[in-house]
Design a protein around this motif. Structure first.
Motif, short mmCIF file in Angstrom:
data_model
loop_
_atom_site.label_atom_id
_atom_site.label_comp_id
_atom_site.label_asym_id
_atom_site.label_seq_id
_atom_site.Cartn_x
_atom_site.Cartn_y
_atom_site.Cartn_z
N THR A 259 54.52 1.66 -51.19
CA THR A 259 55.23 1.38 -49.93
C THR A 259 54.48 1.90 -48.71
N ALA A 260 53.27 2.41 -48.90
CA ALA A 260 52.49 2.93 -47.77
C ALA A 260 52.10 1.80 -46.83
N LYS A 261 52.07 2.10 -45.54
CA LYS A 261 51.72 1.06 -44.57
C LYS A 261 50.22 0.82 -44.57
N SER A 262 49.84 -0.39 -44.23
CA SER A 262 48.43 -0.77 -44.19
C SER A 262 47.79 -0.23 -42.92
N VAL A 263 46.57 0.24 -43.03
CA VAL A 263 45.91 0.89 -41.91
C VAL A 263 45.56 -0.11 -40.81
N GLU A 264 45.64 0.35 -39.57
CA GLU A 264 45.17 -0.43 -38.42
C GLU A 264 43.69 -0.13 -38.23
N PRO A 265 42.82 -1.13 -38.26
CA PRO A 265 41.39 -0.87 -38.09
C PRO A 265 41.10 -0.19 -36.75
N GLY A 266 40.02 0.56 -36.73
CA GLY A 266 39.63 1.20 -35.48
C GLY A 266 38.82 2.46 -35.74
N LYS A 267 38.61 3.23 -34.68
CA LYS A 267 37.87 4.48 -34.77
C LYS A 267 38.84 5.63 -35.06
N TYR A 268 38.50 6.42 -36.05
CA TYR A 268 39.32 7.56 -36.43
C TYR A 268 38.44 8.78 -36.68
N ASP A 269 39.05 9.96 -36.49
CA ASP A 269 38.42 11.17 -36.99
C ASP A 269 38.82 11.30 -38.46
N LEU A 270 37.84 11.47 -39.33
CA LEU A 270 38.10 11.55 -40.76
C LEU A 270 38.05 12.99 -41.23
N VAL A 271 39.05 13.39 -41.99
CA VAL A 271 39.07 14.69 -42.66
C VAL A 271 38.87 14.40 -44.15
N LEU A 272 37.70 14.75 -44.67
CA LEU A 272 37.31 14.33 -46.01
C LEU A 272 37.36 15.51 -46.98
N ASP A 273 38.22 15.39 -47.97
CA ASP A 273 38.36 16.39 -49.02
C ASP A 273 37.12 16.38 -49.91
N PRO A 274 36.73 17.52 -50.49
CA PRO A 274 35.58 17.54 -51.40
C PRO A 274 35.70 16.57 -52.58
N SER A 275 36.93 16.27 -53.02
CA SER A 275 37.12 15.31 -54.11
C SER A 275 36.70 13.91 -53.71
N HIS A 276 36.58 13.68 -52.42
CA HIS A 276 36.07 12.42 -51.89
C HIS A 276 34.62 12.54 -51.42
N LEU A 277 34.35 13.61 -50.68
CA LEU A 277 33.06 13.72 -49.99
C LEU A 277 31.88 13.82 -50.94
N TRP A 278 32.11 14.29 -52.18
CA TRP A 278 31.00 14.43 -53.13
C TRP A 278 30.27 13.10 -53.31
N LEU A 279 31.02 11.99 -53.37
CA LEU A 279 30.39 10.70 -53.62
C LEU A 279 29.58 10.23 -52.41
N THR A 280 30.08 10.49 -51.22
CA THR A 280 29.34 10.15 -50.01
C THR A 280 28.04 10.95 -49.94
N ILE A 281 28.10 12.23 -50.32
CA ILE A 281 26.89 13.04 -50.37
C ILE A 281 25.92 12.47 -51.40
N HIS A 282 26.44 12.14 -52.57
CA HIS A 282 25.60 11.62 -53.66
C HIS A 282 24.82 10.39 -53.21
N GLU A 283 25.52 9.44 -52.59
CA GLU A 283 24.89 8.17 -52.25
C GLU A 283 24.04 8.22 -50.99
N SER A 284 24.48 8.97 -49.98
CA SER A 284 23.78 8.94 -48.69
C SER A 284 22.79 10.08 -48.50
N VAL A 285 22.86 11.10 -49.37
CA VAL A 285 21.92 12.23 -49.27
C VAL A 285 21.14 12.40 -50.57
N GLY A 286 21.86 12.43 -51.69
CA GLY A 286 21.20 12.69 -52.97
C GLY A 286 20.14 11.66 -53.32
#
Length: 521
Positions: A259-286
């Motif tokens: 029942t969660a609402k669908s996101v409105e596209p746009g610019k946001y400040d993102l707060v990224l938990d380590p359970s998420h950020l690890w994959l971004t580190i892996h792909e864009s840095v590792g």
């Protein structure tokens, strides 16, 4: 790549004296036939899979693979051969074959291999610091735990649930003509599940996967510690994991996603938990800091890299802003990549890759070190099996925590328009590791410093430089946690390695968010 065995056989070991005798046969045969250098890896690889769904056991598998891989340098070129016949005669013949391969390769030409110096360590050993060997735990105990988790999910309203426990033990013996005889006993474990909830009226469904972290630990990982819990929207763990509590949260959150609402596209400040950020580190840095990709020697699975040598040589390439400090680390206790010595017999270490936002180093092994002017390897050489040749593989690559005390709650209080993302999801990144898109498991809208409810259909897009230059805040070491995967693919033929990536919760300002909902009609 393993044969089924009785679980009791997983507790057997091979006498280290026997392994040394076999290794010496390989080294002596290689030298006698013209090798200027040789190393041998005697590997016994054990895997156990316990797989369940709802109230049923789908599969229990125990496998073993045992054999020898021999790598040599002859006439300036590498040669490699392997055998699953672990006898002195077969090993001697395999060493001779490896030398023949090297000499054949030398006829093709090319610059001779330059190996960084490496001292011999003599006879040493290293073991993952575990409290309880997962292979010693009765299968029934594991099955009961998984079925209890499934039952908790079904009682909470799940329509489907599956859970898996994967345990790994690598018994690896390395010896080389440098004078090292290294015996290692490496343990890894990964509990996971997926909960599915259905809305029959809407004809839709949502899932939530476990937020567990695969780790270099024993069965004690599944014994939660009360003082390790981190409060917040989801229950998180730094070193231990409570599958029963996580699956209850997951069942509830999968229902909320319906029942969660669908996101409105746009610019946001993102707060990224380590359970998420690890994959971004892996792909864009590792991946882009793997030296073989930078040089164009490797392009399988993940392409090459935009981080070319000229950027490193400049000494001022702006990878991110000055808050970004990223290290390669093969030592971190509890991580998937933690070992005492790599598969070239190099003692493992920790080193800077990005320092105050500047690219300062890569990931290199013995035959790459001279390219960077290094006096020694960084100890990140690995092979996923005795039958495969070792090559440069990613160490644990981690974002260092902030130095100023900062909790997740305090970070969120400063966000006016943002999204808090938990758990990894689908992703896409180009062949230079530059332009990317990442999804996740859970998304929460942040309005005026407060969580305003769950969102759906969220993904963010950026390029690597603009993303890491948008780093605004990093929580301190109290929030530092690991994420990771068993299946980091690379090479041809392909190999998989296990690798962790650590971080604290991190805020990135002004990131482009898109709506991923598929419209029909």
């Amino acid at each position: 790549m393993g044969n089924p065995i009785d679980p009791a056989r997983a507790l057997e070991t091979v006498d280290v004296r026997i392994k040394k005798e076999l290794a010496d046969v390989a080294l002596n045969a290689a030298k006698a036939n013209g090798a200027s250098y040789a190393d041998v890896r005697i590997g016994r690889y054990l895997n156990q899979f316990t797989v369940t769904r709802e109230n049923k056991v789908l599969n229990i598998a125990n496998t073993e693979s045992y054999g020898v891989g021999i790598r040599v340098l002859a006439n300036g070129c590498w040669g490699f051969a392997a055998t699953n016949e672990v006898t002195k005669d077969a090993i001697a013949k395999t060493a001779i074959r490896a030398v023949a391969v090297a000499k054949a390769n030398a006829k093709i030409g090319g610059a001779p291999v330059q190996l960084a110096p490496q001292k011999g360590y003599g006879e040493v050993n290293w073991k993952t610091p575990i409290e309880k060997n997962a292979f010693e735990v009765p299968v029934k105990e594991k099955v009961d735990l998984l079925l209890s988790a499934n039952a908790a999910a079904m009682a909470g309203g799940a329509n489907y649930v599956n859970s898996v426990l994967f345990a790994v033990n690598e018994q690896k013996y390395f010896a080389s003509t440098d004078g090292s005889y290294i015996d290692q006993d490496i343990h890894r474990i990964y509990p996971s599940f997926t909960v599915t909830r259905i809305d029959p009226k809407a004809g839709s469904f949502e899932t939530r996967r476990s937020l567990s972290t695969p780790g270099g630990m024993g069965y004690e990982y599944l014994t939660p510690l009360e003082n390790e819990k981190v409060g917040g929207i989801t229950t998180r763990y730094k070193k231990r994991y409570d599958i029963l509590e996580d699956i209850k949260f997951a069942t509830k959150q999968a229902g909320e996603k319906l029942t969660a609402k669908s996101v409105e596209p746009g610019k946001y400040d993102l707060v990224l938990d380590p359970s998420h950020l690890w994959l971004t580190i892996h792909e864009s840095v590792g991946h882009p800091t793997e030296l073989d990709r930078v040089l164009g020697y490797e392009a399988n699975y993940a392409g090459t890299s935009f981080l070319t040598l000229d950027k490193w040589k400049s000494g001022k390439f702006n990878f991110g802003n000055d808050k970004v400090n990223i290290v390669g680390d093969k030592l971190q206790v509890g991580s998937l990549g933690a070992v005492g010595y790599d598969d070239e017999g190099v003692k493992c270490k920790k080193w800077d890759i990005i320092k105050n936002g500047i690219l300062v180093n890569y990931q290199a092994i013995r035959d790459q070190a001279h390219i960077l002017g290094l006096k020694e390897s960084q100890g990140c050489c690995y092979s996923d099996h005795w039958s495969d040749v070792q090559f440069q593989r990613m160490p644990n690559v981690s974002l260092q925590p902030g130095k100023t005390p900062l909790s997740v709650d305090d970070m969120i209080k400063n966000v006016e328009k943002g999204i808090y993302i938990i758990g990894d999801g689908s992703f896409s990144i180009d062949q230079q590791r530059y332009n990317f898109q990442f999804g996740g498991q859970l998304f929460y809208e942040i309005k005026n410093g407060k969580i305003a409810g769950m969102l759906n259909d969220v993904a963010y897009q950026a390029n690597t430089q603009e993303f890491w230059n948008s780093t605004a805040q990093i929580c301190d070491e109290r929030d530092y946690r690991l994420g990771g995967a068993f299946n980091d693919g690379k090479g041809q033929p392909g190999q998989s390695s296990a690798v962790s990536h650590g971080s604290s919760t991190t805020r990135f300002n002004g990131v482009n968010v898109i709506n991923t909902k598929r419209k029909i009609g």
